[in-house]
Design an enzyme around this catalytic site. Structure first.
Site, PDB file in Angstrom:
ATOM      1  N   HIS A  15     -30.043  15.989  -3.203  1.00  0.00           N
ATOM      2  CA  HIS A  15     -30.490  16.162  -4.585  1.00  0.00           C
ATOM      3  C   HIS A  15     -31.199  14.920  -5.092  1.00  0.00           C
ATOM      4  O   HIS A  15     -32.304  14.974  -5.628  1.00  0.00           O
ATOM      5  CB  HIS A  15     -29.282  16.489  -5.466  1.00  0.00           C
ATOM      6  CG  HIS A  15     -29.634  16.624  -6.914  1.00  0.00           C
ATOM      7  ND1 HIS A  15     -29.518  15.591  -7.805  1.00  0.00           N
ATOM      8  CD2 HIS A  15     -30.158  17.670  -7.603  1.00  0.00           C
ATOM      9  CE1 HIS A  15     -29.934  16.005  -8.997  1.00  0.00           C
ATOM     10  NE2 HIS A  15     -30.316  17.254  -8.901  1.00  0.00           N
ATOM     11  N   CYS A  42     -43.121  25.012   1.017  1.00  0.00           N
ATOM     12  CA  CYS A  42     -42.780  24.247  -0.176  1.00  0.00           C
ATOM     13  C   CYS A  42     -41.563  23.366   0.061  1.00  0.00           C
ATOM     14  O   CYS A  42     -40.976  22.853  -0.870  1.00  0.00           O
ATOM     15  CB  CYS A  42     -42.557  25.174  -1.366  1.00  0.00           C
ATOM     16  SG  CYS A  42     -41.209  26.326  -1.127  1.00  0.00           S
TER      17      CYS A  42
END
Lengths: 741, 741
Positions: A333, A698
């Protein structure tokens, strides 16, 4: 890194220093023949003491031992570390050249040195380099004697920088141009000829033996990012290379140096190394330590130090100058978000022991407290103590030139992964052609939104969820613009895990703390990565997909009403079975039709899927029949194909790379044999039933040059990457097209 | 299940009951023409009230509506449930036949009934069935009138069971043989002819209209496992079918009924349904509820009720009569272990709310406490209240006959997954040819072993780990016999998570509680399934692999010394990259050589790998070059290929199956298009570089007939499954070979 240099393993330096000290001299060259004989005797004793054997006297045997030593050097720690840094495979091995020696230490008409045909630091078109009279190659780099400049102009510049008066310079540190003018002229001619021949800046090692010039080595010179751009453009302007060659001279990753601040070389010289992590997001930053995202404002310049970050930390991450985590890999993250923000980040620095309660950070016995200054180099993963001076990024006009070439020669186009208008603006400035990934969930963490989201999650029935979703709708509507992935992460990520926050939530929702705790507990999963997330949420709670579709379509109609063109692409995540996409497709189409009827207007939109589950690649022919586009989510595809949790791989991945089991981190560089095979299969399968299928990627690999090359080879239409990687991806895509037309 | 039957959605039954009640009669047949006219009027009113439209009067329209209703019935809940139970794909759809009707309700020479050419429950070769005079088909099954037996002998047996005196039987419930002897004789001839033609037991529906016999339907009759075996063997003995045909008549899964106790039909009739979970391990069990594994002994017959189980619960699971969990799928810990033990288990019963603190189990508002009786049907997943009567499993001689055929006609052989000598004995009894999977970690949970294991994990350095491993060695040595997988699960599973136990461990190890807590915290992973486990442990801690190899080789030499033959196969788990296997191979070979030298003796052993990471399938050509065998770990391969965590899939998998997104649970039945494709690819790739590669499968699919068929088709050498699945796998493998020779 603990380098195994000669000094670490043998006593030779100590012995020669002792001999010189005893004689009261400073330079090796001041020792006479008898001194050298003494030295050799002492060396032999040292060898015997260390190895238990006499130093071999047979020249043949000495030669073989020397050859063996070179081969062995492939496996020393320093070499290993170099290979990791430069992504050189472990299994290449090294070669050994045996040749006659020339001597630069045969007196004052002998010398040795290193020259560059252009400035390796700035790219300036000027011959430059260093040399030493009466010395061997190692003396130039060892730092015992001060090397002198080859050219007069270089020598004068050096003196000015060092504050050395002209007479001192001329007498004690003359240039080669002054001390051996004829040989200098010969060297100058040779370097011109060499650059002319190789058509690139050359790094030349030479030795002068009794006035005769010998070249030891010649290779393309290493250079900084700025020099790389300058030299390529200059060579083109000089007519030495053409545009395509100039473009191929760009190492895309090095453009990073032009896009982010870096530590000044001076600052780095005195910097105290603290720890090493992963180079998760490039740039340099100094700041005072904070341990909690909501305290990032505590200091004007703060560094957020966390075991790991979560979506709740977003705002604080944005405020901090840099982010340092003890856990998590290149696609954790913290890493993904920091790259998106263009913010310096070092991840997974495993030697850090963070104690949130005491607000301390301990590394190898040394403790840092909140407010202490530290510095991060997000391009190398280094963590330093204190405040280091940085220099800002500067884009030259030549940078624009290179972007123009990239545009001209690429086949694939580049999009960006953007969750905020700011991301999109930066990426557009760098030439992104659209948005390849908007993660809707990143919008759910601010203010009222997270409340409504939590209300939705805590609702016990459909009606409750619909009420809560109605509150989220306006937020989604005002946010959406281009290509949007439907809700992906497990719901557990949206609920608070600290009792105090749970208590607050309970009050807000009119529930008991126990009820909230129970719900949070129910949402917990053993392996959330493989759990109730992605389209599995949209299928079990179709009302979420309905709400998100409504928001997207309404936003697109609003934009159309303003006279602008918009092409929304709705992306269904985590599809592994065509029935999943079919289910979501029905929900999306039905909702869009409803909105069209309400608004008495329509727009064109696409519905496609992220390909990120291995199974999806195997059945891509089925999925391709109903998907209008594929976008590869190579982060998750890597996790599942390799069975590596990106958040946990820190426990074995560094060991794997250091020990040659893996060549590179598969979360940084696409694993072509595994994940790449999957991508190839999916493209082939998908296009077999839908030749018009649009295919892109992506995942984080979309901004990594070697991966971009692979995506070009397998025929993707576009790559999408974080905003600051856009220029890199564009150049990489163009070079790939030139290399594999 | 909430079935949508006619009674739920229309008021017809209520109306006819009302009309009969008003007239004071009990049978539909007692209504006269005027009554029926009244009834029709009332029906029409009801239709209008319900649908808002008049009942159509045009016959053509009525017919179309009726046809539509049949098509619609494909999607009612009951049909969906039936399809799930019988693994019938959602997308098959149904057909509608339109034909002229015959009437079994035209008076006392009319009748309707269902006959079986042999007894569907026991397999006995006797014509049997039920009928009703002056009735339509529905009346026989609806339970309003008591159906009568077709044959005299059947009628007499029925009367005896029901305690009906012969005169009552003869007058009120005569057999068809007695009431319409000529038609009976015709029916008897027809059923003989039909069985002769189809060469299998037939299920026949017939109607007699004014004395004329009409056959409505004829199909192979459903039967119990016992009847299936009996009928196949009888037909063979009668010379009607050959051995191969007889074998193909065996539905392998139904053999389960012969291997485990089942609830008696009487007990089931009155059983109170509590909840439904997954049929994780077959059999039936009643017991008193306990919530903690170490309290399983509290009652003579206990049922262990847990949210989920962990390896620490092993002993308690062995003591309990059955296991019930609220979470986890068909390959969860509880399910896998229970199947291994042959113990009844129901998993993932999501409606259970378990409160460990209060020791209660709440389902739909009803609370059960510790000590309350419950009953589990592990073959269906049903949970019942109270104590239900069971009948024991009985193996007939014909079972042995079928095992002989399986042996004769199979190409693949069957091994067993066994962690204890008891497992191995059971499997051997059922005909297992060897052990395909021994999970070494299951040996680490008893007594002193878990202590030494924890000491190893808590050791901060190599020396500490080696000391601890030395203590584990003797346990491993005395355990090992045949094919062994090296340590696989993440270390976190071996440390205690309750403070009390951590305190105890801290004292044992001379550490502080904080130190233990810190270590346990460090071992925790976000996605342990994709974390530091499998060969990643053996690579980062080679001393573990050394210890295990030493134990295996020493044990094999000990056995050899006793004059027995042993072929150990050392299996490296979780390999995704050939370098991983190469690393472990070196450690194993070096250790084995050392032991051989110490013992001055050698044995032959193999080293191979589990193929369970998708990437391994893609690079199986590389892995095949150094592996001596592949064993597919289809549990993990399914988790990673589909991105389904077996422990978390309970949150969406039932929804997926109920809504047709998935046809079956991929953890039960191998997903051929996804996981199967991977297996096929790996076999092809592996054999391309190593034609002699031995390939097998040791995942839970090894005991599931459809999956076994697939493994036969792709050319595996063997399947390995839990002991009680061995007979099933053997028959499935043989049938697969007959079907795809």
């Amino acid at each position: 890194m603990k380098p195994t240099t000669k000094e670490d393993i043998d006593p030779f330096e100590e012995i020669i220093e002792g001999v010189k000290h005893a004689k009261g001299v400073k330079q090796d060259t001041e020792l006479d023949v008898d001194d050298l004989k003494t030295l050799v005797e002492k060396y032999k004793v040292a060898v015997k003491a260390k190895t238990g054997k006499d130093f071999p006297q047979e020249p043949q045997q000495q030669l073989w031992r020397a050859i063996q030593a070179v081969f062995d050097s492939w496996n020393n720690d320093r070499a290993k570390y170099y290979r990791i840094l430069n992504k050189i495979p472990e299994d290449w091995g090294t070669a050994v050249n045996v040749q006659a020696m020339v001597f630069g230490n045969m007196g004052n008409t002998s010398a040795t040195g290193v020259g560059f045909t252009r400035d390796a630091s700035t790219g300036e078109n000027i011959f430059n380099g260093e040399y030493l009279i009466n010395a061997q190659g190692e003396d130039v780099v060892a730092g015992i004697r001060t090397p002198q400049q080859i050219t007069l102009i270089g020598s004068k510049r050096w003196a000015e920088l060092q504050g050395v008066p002209e007479d001192v310079r001329k007498n004690q540190f003359p240039s080669l141009e002054e001390s051996l003018p004829e040989t200098y002229q010969e060297l100058k001619n040779v370097q011109e000829k060499l650059e002319q021949h190789f058509k690139d800046m050359q790094d030349i090692e030479f030795t002068i033996q009794n006035g005769k010039l010998w070249l030891l080595q010649c290779r393309n010179g290493k250079r900084t990012g700025a020099a790389m751009v300058q030299i390529a453009c200059d060579l083109l302007r000089e007519g030495k290379i053409d545009e395509k060659t100039a473009l191929k001279r760009i190492e895309p990753n090095k453009l990073d140096e032009l896009l982010h601040p870096i530590f000044t070389p001076e600052a780095l010289k005195t910097a105290k190394f603290v720890a090493k992590g992963l180079p998760a997001s490039p740039g340099a930053a100094s700041g005072q330590i904070v341990f909690f995202a909501d305290e990032a404002k505590k200091f004007a310049q703060s560094i957020l130090v966390r075991i790991e970050t979560s979506p709740e930390d977003l705002e604080g991450m944005n405020i901090a100058r840099g982010i340092l985590t003890a856990r998590g890999g290149m696609t954790s993250h913290a890493a993904v978000v920091a790259r998106g923000m263009g913010k310096c980040c070092v991840c997974g620095a495993g030697s850090l022991n963070i104690n949130y309660k005491q607000r301390t950070l301990e590394v190898n016995g040394k403790v840092y407290a909140e407010g202490d200054w530290i510095s991060l180099n997000g391009s190398t993963g280094d963590v330093f103590e204190g405040k280091l001076k940085t220099q800002e990024a500067q884009l030259s006009g030549d940078f624009g030139l290179i972007m123009d070439w990239a545009e001209k020669y690429t086949r694939m186009y580049v999009r960006t992964n953007a969750d905020t208008p700011k991301d999109a603006q930066i990426a557009r400035k760098f030439g992104a052609k659209g948005i390849g990934l908007t993660r809707t969930e990143h919008m759910f963490f601010e203010g009222e939104r997270i409340k409504a989201m939590r209300e939705m999650i805590l609702a016990s029935d459909l009606a409750g969820r619909q009420t809560a979703l109605a509150k989220l709708l306006p937020f989604q509507r005002s946010d959406f613009e281009v290509t949007i992935r439907l809700l992906d992460p497990p719901l557990h990520e949206f609920v608070p895990h600290e009792t105090a926050q749970q208590q607050e939530l309970a009050q807000d929702m009119g529930l008991t703390l126990d009820q909230v705790k129970q719900k949070v507990h129910e949402l917990a999963e053993f392996n959330p990565m493989l759990g109730h997330r992605g389209c599995r949420l949209g299928i079990t709670y179709p009302e979420i997909t309905e709400m998100q579709t409504r928001a997207i379509i309404e936003a697109a109609l609003n934009i159309k009403a303003k006279g602008m063109d918009v092409k929304p692409e709705i992306m269904v995540p985590l599809v592994g079975n065509v029935n999943e996409l079919e289910h979501q497709l029905k929900v999306v189409k039905k909702t869009a039709e409803t909105v069209f009827q309400e608004r008495k207007d329509t727009i064109h939109y696409l519905v496609g899927t992220m390909i990120e589950v291995p199974r999806a690649c195997l059945v891509a022919d089925q999925i391709g029949q109903i998907a209008e586009f594929f976008s590869f989510g190579t982060n998750d595809l890597t996790q599942m194909t390799l069975g590596f949790s990106r958040d946990d791989a820190g426990k074995f991945l560094p060991y794997y790379i250091n020990n040659g089991i893996l060549k590179v981190d598969p979360f940084q560089v696409l694993d072509r044999q595994g994940v790449g095979k999957m991508v190839e299969l999916a493209v082939k399968n998908g296009k077999s039933t839908n030749p018009n299928l649009k295919v892109g990627i992506c995942g984080e690999h979309g901004g990594e040059p070697s991966s971009v090359e692979f995506f070009h080879i397998v025929g993707l239409d576009y790559v999408s990457c974080s905003p600051f990687r856009v220029p890199i991806a564009r150049v990489a895509a163009a070079i790939a097209n030139l290399t594999y037309p």
